[in-house]
Motif scaffolding. Sequence first.
Motif, PDB file in Angstrom:
ATOM      1  N   ARG A   6     -12.933 -45.188   7.490  1.00  0.00           N
ATOM      2  CA  ARG A   6     -13.024 -44.737   8.874  1.00  0.00           C
ATOM      3  C   ARG A   6     -11.636 -44.422   9.428  1.00  0.00           C
ATOM      4  N   ASP A  10     -10.122 -40.901  10.690  1.00  0.00           N
ATOM      5  CA  ASP A  10      -9.467 -40.791  11.997  1.00  0.00           C
ATOM      6  C   ASP A  10      -8.099 -40.113  11.877  1.00  0.00           C
ATOM      7  N   ILE A  13      -8.640 -36.404  11.338  1.00  0.00           N
ATOM      8  CA  ILE A  13      -8.970 -35.735  12.599  1.00  0.00           C
ATOM      9  C   ILE A  13      -7.713 -35.561  13.443  1.00  0.00           C
ATOM     10  N   THR A  23     -12.671 -30.257  16.152  1.00  0.00           N
ATOM     11  CA  THR A  23     -13.550 -30.868  15.155  1.00  0.00           C
ATOM     12  C   THR A  23     -15.001 -30.523  15.453  1.00  0.00           C
ATOM     13  N   ARG A  26     -17.836 -34.536  11.547  1.00  0.00           N
ATOM     14  CA  ARG A  26     -16.975 -35.574  11.009  1.00  0.00           C
ATOM     15  C   ARG A  26     -17.802 -36.762  10.548  1.00  0.00           C
ATOM     16  N   GLY A  29     -18.432 -40.611  12.814  1.00  0.00           N
ATOM     17  CA  GLY A  29     -18.257 -40.246  14.211  1.00  0.00           C
ATOM     18  C   GLY A  29     -19.395 -40.778  15.060  1.00  0.00           C
ATOM     19  N   THR A  30     -19.149 -40.919  16.336  1.00  0.00           N
ATOM     20  CA  THR A  30     -20.174 -41.406  17.246  1.00  0.00           C
ATOM     21  C   THR A  30     -20.982 -40.244  17.815  1.00  0.00           C
ATOM     22  N   ALA A  45     -14.649 -33.914   7.068  1.00  0.00           N
ATOM     23  CA  ALA A  45     -14.641 -33.247   8.369  1.00  0.00           C
ATOM     24  C   ALA A  45     -14.592 -31.732   8.202  1.00  0.00           C
TER      25      ALA A  45
END
Length: 143
Positions: A6, A10, A13, A23, A26, A29-30, A45
């Motif tokens: 993760r 990050d 990104i 982006t 990904r 991602g949330t 991504a």
Amino acid sequence: MDSDRRKDVDMLIEEFWKKGYLTLFRKFGTYLPEPTAIGGFEVDAIAKYKNTFAIGITLSDQDFNDPVIIKNKLAYLANRHLKGSNRKVQLFVGVSFINFKKAKTLLEELDADTKKNIKLFQISYRDDISGFKDKKSEKVLFS
């Protein structure tokens, strides 16, 4: 291990953002959807800058156990192009500091057109901001 992947995504990104990319997909991602596999290879991504697209992957220490697979993966993903035109898609590859030299030697084995389309960068984690805790314990001048 999942938190390391993760953090790697990050940092990938963040590298996209430094280059001005937005982006679109990904992993971990949330709010954004996960990217689908491209040619059977897992992608971390996908981003867009104006009319150009970029694919982002991160390579872990376990990935370097079989350099032939990495070389094939890099060659395949770096030679992707858009459906409507022959505009190539940029490939961003994030590797750790330890594996950076290995990745550079693998890139040297690829042909010139493929190498030109790959952006290799080091994944480096920022240290936690510990100065904030020190400032908080200091005497307050104004209340």
